[in-house]
Design a protein around this motif. Structure first.
Motif, PDB file in Angstrom:
ATOM      1  N   MET A   1       0.829  -1.204   0.000  1.00  0.00           N
ATOM      2  CA  MET A   1       0.000   0.000   0.000  1.00  0.00           C
ATOM      3  C   MET A   1       0.863   1.254   0.000  1.00  0.00           C
ATOM      4  N   GLU A   2       1.898   1.266   0.832  1.00  0.00           N
ATOM      5  CA  GLU A   2       2.771   2.435   0.906  1.00  0.00           C
ATOM      6  C   GLU A   2       3.473   2.697  -0.427  1.00  0.00           C
ATOM      7  N   ALA A   3       3.746   1.626  -1.175  1.00  0.00           N
ATOM      8  CA  ALA A   3       4.401   1.771  -2.477  1.00  0.00           C
ATOM      9  C   ALA A   3       3.413   2.042  -3.608  1.00  0.00           C
ATOM     10  N   GLY A   4       2.119   2.046  -3.301  1.00  0.00           N
ATOM     11  CA  GLY A   4       1.113   2.316  -4.312  1.00  0.00           C
ATOM     12  C   GLY A   4       0.896   1.196  -5.302  1.00  0.00           C
ATOM     13  N   VAL A   5       1.280  -0.016  -4.946  1.00  0.00           N
ATOM     14  CA  VAL A   5       1.178  -1.134  -5.893  1.00  0.00           C
ATOM     15  C   VAL A   5      -0.265  -1.480  -6.244  1.00  0.00           C
ATOM     16  N   PRO A   6      -1.202  -1.561  -5.282  1.00  0.00           N
ATOM     17  CA  PRO A   6      -2.579  -1.916  -5.677  1.00  0.00           C
ATOM     18  C   PRO A   6      -3.184  -0.950  -6.688  1.00  0.00           C
ATOM     19  N   GLN A   7      -2.830   0.328  -6.610  1.00  0.00           N
ATOM     20  CA  GLN A   7      -3.402   1.323  -7.514  1.00  0.00           C
ATOM     21  C   GLN A   7      -2.912   1.159  -8.954  1.00  0.00           C
ATOM     22  N   SER A   8      -1.866   0.356  -9.146  1.00  0.00           N
ATOM     23  CA  SER A   8      -1.294   0.165 -10.486  1.00  0.00           C
ATOM     24  C   SER A   8      -1.885  -1.040 -11.207  1.00  0.00           C
ATOM     25  N   HIS A   9      -2.846  -1.713 -10.575  1.00  0.00           N
ATOM     26  CA  HIS A   9      -3.385  -2.938 -11.166  1.00  0.00           C
ATOM     27  C   HIS A   9      -4.892  -2.990 -10.993  1.00  0.00           C
ATOM     28  N   ASP A  10      -5.557  -3.684 -11.899  1.00  0.00           N
ATOM     29  CA  ASP A  10      -6.997  -3.893 -11.756  1.00  0.00           C
ATOM     30  C   ASP A  10      -7.291  -4.810 -10.572  1.00  0.00           C
ATOM     31  N   LEU A  11      -6.392  -5.773 -10.346  1.00  0.00           N
ATOM     32  CA  LEU A  11      -6.582  -6.733  -9.255  1.00  0.00           C
ATOM     33  C   LEU A  11      -5.214  -7.182  -8.772  1.00  0.00           C
ATOM     34  N   LEU A  12      -5.076  -7.295  -7.454  1.00  0.00           N
ATOM     35  CA  LEU A  12      -3.789  -7.663  -6.865  1.00  0.00           C
ATOM     36  C   LEU A  12      -3.980  -8.694  -5.775  1.00  0.00           C
ATOM     37  N   GLY A  13      -3.068  -9.654  -5.737  1.00  0.00           N
ATOM     38  CA  GLY A  13      -2.979 -10.603  -4.637  1.00  0.00           C
ATOM     39  C   GLY A  13      -1.525 -10.857  -4.321  1.00  0.00           C
ATOM     40  N   ALA A  14      -1.219 -11.064  -3.032  1.00  0.00           N
ATOM     41  CA  ALA A  14       0.146 -11.377  -2.603  1.00  0.00           C
ATOM     42  C   ALA A  14       0.052 -12.504  -1.595  1.00  0.00           C
ATOM     43  N   VAL A  15       0.493 -13.694  -1.982  1.00  0.00           N
ATOM     44  CA  VAL A  15       0.273 -14.888  -1.165  1.00  0.00           C
ATOM     45  C   VAL A  15       1.594 -15.533  -0.789  1.00  0.00           C
ATOM     46  N   SER A  16       1.544 -16.377   0.215  1.00  0.00           N
ATOM     47  CA  SER A  16       2.743 -17.074   0.676  1.00  0.00           C
ATOM     48  C   SER A  16       3.155 -18.156  -0.311  1.00  0.00           C
ATOM     49  N   SER A  17       4.361 -18.663  -0.134  1.00  0.00           N
ATOM     50  CA  SER A  17       4.881 -19.716  -1.000  1.00  0.00           C
ATOM     51  C   SER A  17       4.216 -21.064  -0.735  1.00  0.00           C
ATOM     52  N   ARG A  18       3.337 -21.121   0.232  1.00  0.00           N
ATOM     53  CA  ARG A  18       2.600 -22.350   0.512  1.00  0.00           C
ATOM     54  C   ARG A  18       1.257 -22.398  -0.211  1.00  0.00           C
ATOM     55  N   PHE A  19       0.943 -21.368  -0.961  1.00  0.00           N
ATOM     56  CA  PHE A  19      -0.390 -21.270  -1.566  1.00  0.00           C
ATOM     57  C   PHE A  19      -0.746 -22.505  -2.383  1.00  0.00           C
ATOM     58  N   GLN A  20       0.123 -22.910  -3.298  1.00  0.00           N
ATOM     59  CA  GLN A  20      -0.220 -24.024  -4.182  1.00  0.00           C
ATOM     60  C   GLN A  20      -0.319 -25.335  -3.418  1.00  0.00           C
ATOM     61  N   ALA A  21       0.573 -25.539  -2.460  1.00  0.00           N
ATOM     62  CA  ALA A  21       0.535 -26.780  -1.688  1.00  0.00           C
ATOM     63  C   ALA A  21      -0.738 -26.874  -0.853  1.00  0.00           C
ATOM     64  N   LYS A  22      -1.197 -25.738  -0.323  1.00  0.00           N
ATOM     65  CA  LYS A  22      -2.400 -25.754   0.511  1.00  0.00           C
ATOM     66  C   LYS A  22      -3.681 -25.835  -0.324  1.00  0.00           C
ATOM     67  N   THR A  23      -3.769 -25.010  -1.368  1.00  0.00           N
ATOM     68  CA  THR A  23      -5.024 -24.911  -2.120  1.00  0.00           C
ATOM     69  C   THR A  23      -5.121 -25.884  -3.275  1.00  0.00           C
ATOM     70  N   ARG A  24      -4.002 -26.456  -3.710  1.00  0.00           N
ATOM     71  CA  ARG A  24      -3.939 -27.330  -4.882  1.00  0.00           C
ATOM     72  C   ARG A  24      -4.267 -26.557  -6.159  1.00  0.00           C
ATOM     73  N   LEU A  25      -4.000 -25.245  -6.131  1.00  0.00           N
ATOM     74  CA  LEU A  25      -4.190 -24.381  -7.293  1.00  0.00           C
ATOM     75  C   LEU A  25      -2.921 -23.583  -7.526  1.00  0.00           C
ATOM     76  N   ASN A  26      -2.607 -23.312  -8.788  1.00  0.00           N
ATOM     77  CA  ASN A  26      -1.499 -22.417  -9.081  1.00  0.00           C
ATOM     78  C   ASN A  26      -2.034 -21.075  -9.579  1.00  0.00           C
ATOM     79  N   GLY A  27      -1.137 -20.157  -9.868  1.00  0.00           N
ATOM     80  CA  GLY A  27      -1.553 -18.831 -10.287  1.00  0.00           C
ATOM     81  C   GLY A  27      -2.258 -18.804 -11.625  1.00  0.00           C
TER      82      GLY A  27
END
Length: 325
Positions: free
Chosen positions: A46-72
């Motif tokens: 937020m401080e770097a203004g990153v969300p404002q530069s994109h229509d949609l933003l997500g920032a997830v941990s490196s465990r995301f795929q192992a936990k959800t069984r989904l990739n990006g």
């Protein structure tokens, strides 16, 4: 929605070198406040203004795929196929719908019986009008855990300014020493493997987010849905699969009606205690790690015999680097 930015939070050299498909690296190896986990990363973005530069933003941990069984790539495809929402959530534990009436009931066993009361004290100190003592029914259409949210600039702006930052910026004087220690000092009881044992802050914010989204963005949030075989595949333990196989029809009927009578609440009380204590018991004897891909096919209780309740072919394990938290 054209500009979708999916970031993988990289806290170690290994994570930076091994990215999940469909994610871009977010170098956060300096990791100044590990006790805040993902929420310090959200603040930095937020401080770097990153969300404002994109229509949609997500920032997830490196465990995301192992936990959800989904990739990006799959997440992006899902979001693109369902445009128009302010926030998208991917809940890694869809089996909880059939075990726990809500995430706070589970927290009383996992994190301690005073979890809800202290969460409400934090909300009151921050003057946030959310009632954590009456969260109501949470299921796979209104609950997301593990900070797996993908949102518009409007979502990130409101979410951070109305929930996260008011809590994270409470001073020790405003909180009082006991509540401050609860959030930041004393490690919260937790079954997972972690190099840094966090206080209650990330667990409190994680649960409050679903309540906040329901209140602030009614009808503007979409949660990733799985069918019954996929929910059974998400289970970590055989008792979860047994409960779902036996009782999913009745739980679905209660949720469809939106009426939870004495019989329903008796079921959820027993199933929640069974499920939460089961997680603690199994992980005490056999800790489950998501640092090296999906552990489910290799868990001893599943490796001995493939589940008969689903014919879905298990997905291959995904190699994921060591997690710093």
């Amino acid at each position: 929605m054209k500009n979708i930015q999916l970031l993988q939070n990289c806290l170690t050299d290994t994570q930076l070198a091994h990215l999940m498909p469909g994610f871009k690296a977010l170098d956060f190896r300096h990791n100044p406040r590990p006790e805040c986990r993902e929420f310090q990363i959200f603040e930095a973005l937020m401080e770097a203004g990153v969300p404002q530069s994109h229509d949609l933003l997500g920032a997830v941990s490196s465990r995301f795929q192992a936990k959800t069984r989904l990739n990006g790539l799959q997440v992006r495809q899902w979001i693109t196929a369902h445009p128009g929402y302010e926030v998208y959530g991917v809940h890694p534990w869809p089996q909880w719908q059939y075990l726990h009436f809500n995430s706070f009931e589970r927290a009383h066993i996992i994190h301690g019986p005073d979890f809800t009361a202290r969460t409400q004290q934090v909300l009151d100190a921050a003057r946030i009008p959310i009632n954590a003592t009456a969260p109501g029914r949470q299921h796979n259409r209104n609950l997301c855990m593990s900070s797996y949210w993908f949102g518009t600039p409007r979502f990130w702006g409101r979410f951070m300014s109305e929930l996260v930052l008011p809590i994270m910026r409470l001073s020790p004087r405003e909180l009082g020493s006991e509540l401050h220690d609860y959030l930041y000092g004393n490690p919260l009881p937790y079954y997972g493997l972690s190099n840094h044992r966090a206080g209650a802050l990330p667990f409190v914010l994680e649960r409050l987010t679903s309540l906040y989204i329901a209140a602030a963005f009614p009808g503007q949030a979409l949660y990733y849905q799985r069918d019954l075989p996929q929910i059974l595949e998400s289970c970590l333990f055989p008792f979860e699969r047994d409960l779902i196989t036996q009782f999913h029809t009745q739980v679905d009927a209660w949720d469809a009606a939106g009426v939870y009578d004495t019989e329903a609440m008796r079921y959820f009380d027993r199933a929640s205690r069974h499920g939460a204590h089961g997680w603690l018991t199994y992980m005490l004897m056999h800790p489950v790690s998501f640092d090296h891909g999906d552990p489910r096919p290799r868990l001893p209780w599943f490796a001995r015999q493939a589940p008969a309740s689903t014919s879905v072919t298990p997905r291959p394990a995904v190699t994921t680097p060591e997690e710093a938290w």
